[in-house]
Design an enzyme around this catalytic site. Structure first.
Site, PDB file in Angstrom:
ATOM      1  N   LYS A  23       0.831  -1.213   0.000  1.00 10.06           N
ATOM      2  CA  LYS A  23       0.000   0.000   0.000  1.00 10.06           C
ATOM      3  C   LYS A  23       0.860   1.256   0.000  1.00 10.06           C
ATOM      4  CE  LYS A  23      -2.538  -0.430   3.695  1.00 10.06           C
ATOM      5  NZ  LYS A  23      -2.004  -1.679   4.280  1.00 10.06           N
ATOM      6  N   LYS A  35      -7.770 -15.095 -10.203  1.00 11.50           N
ATOM      7  CA  LYS A  35      -9.037 -15.259  -9.501  1.00 11.50           C
ATOM      8  C   LYS A  35      -9.457 -13.932  -8.857  1.00 11.50           C
ATOM      9  CE  LYS A  35      -9.884 -19.583 -10.338  1.00 11.50           C
ATOM     10  NZ  LYS A  35     -11.094 -19.962 -11.106  1.00 11.50           N
ATOM     11  N   LYS A  59       1.063  -5.047 -11.481  1.00  6.13           N
ATOM     12  CA  LYS A  59       1.822  -6.300 -11.470  1.00  6.13           C
ATOM     13  C   LYS A  59       3.166  -6.113 -10.771  1.00  6.13           C
ATOM     14  CE  LYS A  59       4.088  -5.437 -15.917  1.00  6.13           C
ATOM     15  NZ  LYS A  59       4.380  -5.969 -17.266  1.00  6.13           N
ATOM     16  N   CYS A  98      25.711   6.188  13.526  1.00  5.03           N
ATOM     17  CA  CYS A  98      25.204   6.156  14.900  1.00  5.03           C
ATOM     18  C   CYS A  98      26.042   5.188  15.752  1.00  5.03           C
ATOM     19  CB  CYS A  98      23.721   5.801  14.908  1.00  5.03           C
ATOM     20  SG  CYS A  98      22.877   6.209  16.466  1.00  5.03           S
ATOM     21  N   HIS A 158      21.974  10.088  11.151  1.00  5.48           N
ATOM     22  CA  HIS A 158      21.470   9.070  10.224  1.00  5.48           C
ATOM     23  C   HIS A 158      21.271   9.669   8.831  1.00  5.48           C
ATOM     24  CE1 HIS A 158      20.503   5.723  13.040  1.00  5.48           C
ATOM     25  NE2 HIS A 158      20.487   6.707  13.923  1.00  5.48           N
ATOM     26  N   GLU A 193      20.906   8.258   6.067  1.00  4.03           N
ATOM     27  CA  GLU A 193      20.013   7.464   5.217  1.00  4.03           C
ATOM     28  C   GLU A 193      18.602   8.036   5.160  1.00  4.03           C
ATOM     29  OE1 GLU A 193      19.824   5.270   9.288  1.00  4.03           O
ATOM     30  OE2 GLU A 193      21.230   6.496   8.133  1.00  4.03           O
TER      31      GLU A 193
END
EC number: 6.3.4.2
Length: 545
Positions: free
Chosen positions: A18, A187, A239, A379, A515, A517
């Protein structure tokens, strides 16, 4: 412009993606010039994920304003330019905590406090507050439709759609359309039952995103539209793809953004996805590859390091190389030795808490330093690098952090005892303080040394990065460590805390308390990760000679 809301739910099974689907849609709408933001509503009772095990929940993503949030907010920031904040993520626990606090204060004037209307009203208020000032708000409801925990959130968004008017609200439901090999077809029945569950709550989905391992055929999409009471053009096939950055283009090719803009009466330009096309091209056309070892304690669940893994990939994009990430348990380094670190082009030690595996990380930092292997410590990765240097270069036998050995002789890393809260008040914290919400969190300024390697990568002496820690370098022992050759490459804005260290006589040994990232994106990358991957490529070339 009136704020428009897209409520995103999931059905049939969890882990359908999601967050990625919603973020991809947000990226398309942003590319059409709309001011877009996103929210994640989590149905668990924890007030926030700050004290949850990374092995259970995945990483904790830290926002600029210091909120400890769900990892989906990391996806949001990697797909859209809008920065997330504490307004963009809240939990059942947070809502109940707020409502109970109001009840104790007497705010409800003696009324019986109930899920409806008090809890649902609190949810609606937070959604509206989080969406203020934006053209479109995508609100992702955690969990799966049918879960008991999600019911207050689903009721709240049902009510909110009525409150703001259906012309400003859309319900987008993500569902699974499995392929049955025995029958040779997909299905649709699970999707029909999931929509039926939503309808029983009073929510009619406007858009269905059909997740499958292959494209859902047009005749099956028509069938879904008929039995789920959804426009055929609003049944979207999503997909599996080999790169999540292809999803915005996949959704756009099926006209999802056009359908939404028409429903909201938004007269905006067509989406320009050229930036995403460039990312896809760079990812598909590398000029080489490197192998980077990430040594941590939560490696059984890669999502525990989601932002680090993504940031390494972004660093690869900026260097036109594929980054192969080898996840290594730090306890394996303790039991099997540093031999398992051979054949790596670079080594990264990410953040973490607790003593388990720390000696393996310290041994890893030493191996990287002594063998001139590019090293990035984040860190705790900086703290173990400092401990290693203190022990083996400075001569501080058994140097450690007070987090692991409170009464150690050389506490080169120690607890920060005085903090300032968001109002500027001094607050004293000790080892006995609560774990939740008691760290140095969020964006903090850092002054970078002119002569440092980091200065060359950032191109600036003043940077801002996000933090999440409660232990820091002990300034009392710093002079001895600097005298032995360690460079303090960055300090906090007030010059009180060490933020970055470097080993000057090493090709690339950088460790930071923050951090990086959390601010890396596929379109822009991040200076530290781009520099780290470049160093890995250069090391690989030197080894090949």
């Amino acid at each position: 412009m009136t704020t428009n809301y897209i409520f995103v739910t999931g059905g049939v099974v969890s882990s359908l993606g999601k967050g990625i689907a919603a973020a991809s849609l947000a990226a398309i709408l942003e590319a059409r010039g709309l001011n877009v933001t996103m929210m994640k509503l989590d149905p668990y009772i924890n007030v926030d994920p700050g004290t949850m095990s990374p092995i259970q929940h995945g990483e904790v993503f830290v926002t600029e304003d210091g909120a400890e949030t769900d990892l989906d907010l990391g996806h949001y920031e990697r797909f859209i330019r809008t920065k997330m904040s504490r307004r963009n993520n809240f939990t059942t626990g947070r809502i109940y905590s707020d409502v109970l606090r109001k009840e104790r204060r007497g705010d409800y004037l003696g009324a019986t406090v109930q899920v409806i209307p008090h809890i649902t009203n609190a949810i609606k208020e937070r959604i509206v507050a989080g969406g203020e000032g934006h053209d479109v708000v995508l609100v992702e409801i955690g969990g799966t439709v049918g879960d008991i925990e999600s019911l207050p959130f689903l009721e709240a968004i049902r009510q909110l759609a009525v409150d703001i008017g259906r012309e400003h609200a859309l319900f987008m439901h993500l569902t699974l359309v499995p392929y049955m090999a025995a029958a040779g077809e997909v299905k649709t029945k699970p999707t029909q039952h999931s929509v039926k569950e939503l309808l029983s709550i009073g929510i009619q989905p406007d858009i269905l995103i059909c997740r499958s391992d292959r494209a859902v055929p047009a005749n099956e999409r028509a069938k879904i539209a008929l039995f789920c009471n959804v426009a055929e053009k609003a049944v979207i096939s999503l997909k599996d793809v080999d790169s999540i950055y292809k999803i915005p283009g996949l959704l756009k090719s099926q006209g999802l953004d056009d359908y939404i803009c028409k429903r909201f009466s938004l007269n905006v330009p067509e989406a320009n996805l050229s930036e995403w096309e460039q990312v896809i091209y760079e990812e598909a056309n590398p000029a080489g590859e490197v192998t980077i070892g990430m040594v941590g304690k939560y490696i059984e669940l890669p999502d525990a390091y989601k932002s680090v893994i993504e940031a390494l990939k972004h660093g690869g994009l900026k260097n036109r190389v594929t980054v192969n990430i080898k996840l290594i348990d730090s306890q394996d380094v303790e039991t099997r030795g540093v031999e398992i670190l051979k054949d790596l082009d670079a080594i990264l030690i990410p953040g973490g808490f607790g003593y388990r595996g720390v000696e393996g990380k310290i041994a890893t930092a030493r191996f990287a330093r002594e063998n001139n292997i590019p090293y990035l410590g984040i860190c705790l990765g900086m703290q173990v690098a400092l401990i290693e240097f203190a022990r083996n270069v400075v001569g501080m036998e058994n140097a450690n952090s007070t987090e692991f050995v409170p009464d150690c002789k050389y506490p080169v890393v120690a607890l920060i005892t005085e903090w300032r809260d968001e109002d500027g008040n001094v607050e004293v914290r000790t080892e006995k303080s609560d774990l939740g919400g008691t760290m140095r969190l969020g964006a903090q300024a850092c002054q970078v040394s002119e002569d440092s390697l980091v200065r060359k990568m950032y191109g600036s002496t003043t940077i801002t990065e996000r933090h999440r820690h409660r232990y820091e370098v002990n300034n009392m022992l710093l002079k001895q460590i600097e005298a032995a050759g360690l460079r303090i490459a960055g300090r906090s804005g007030d010059d009180q805390l060490v933020e970055i260290i470097e080993v000057p006589n090493h090709p690339w040994f950088v460790a930071c308390q923050f951090h990086p990232e959390f601010t890396s994106t596929p379109r822009d990358g991040h200076p530290l990760f781009a520099g780290f991957v470049k160093a890995a490529s250069e090391y690989q070339k030197r080894q090949a000679k």
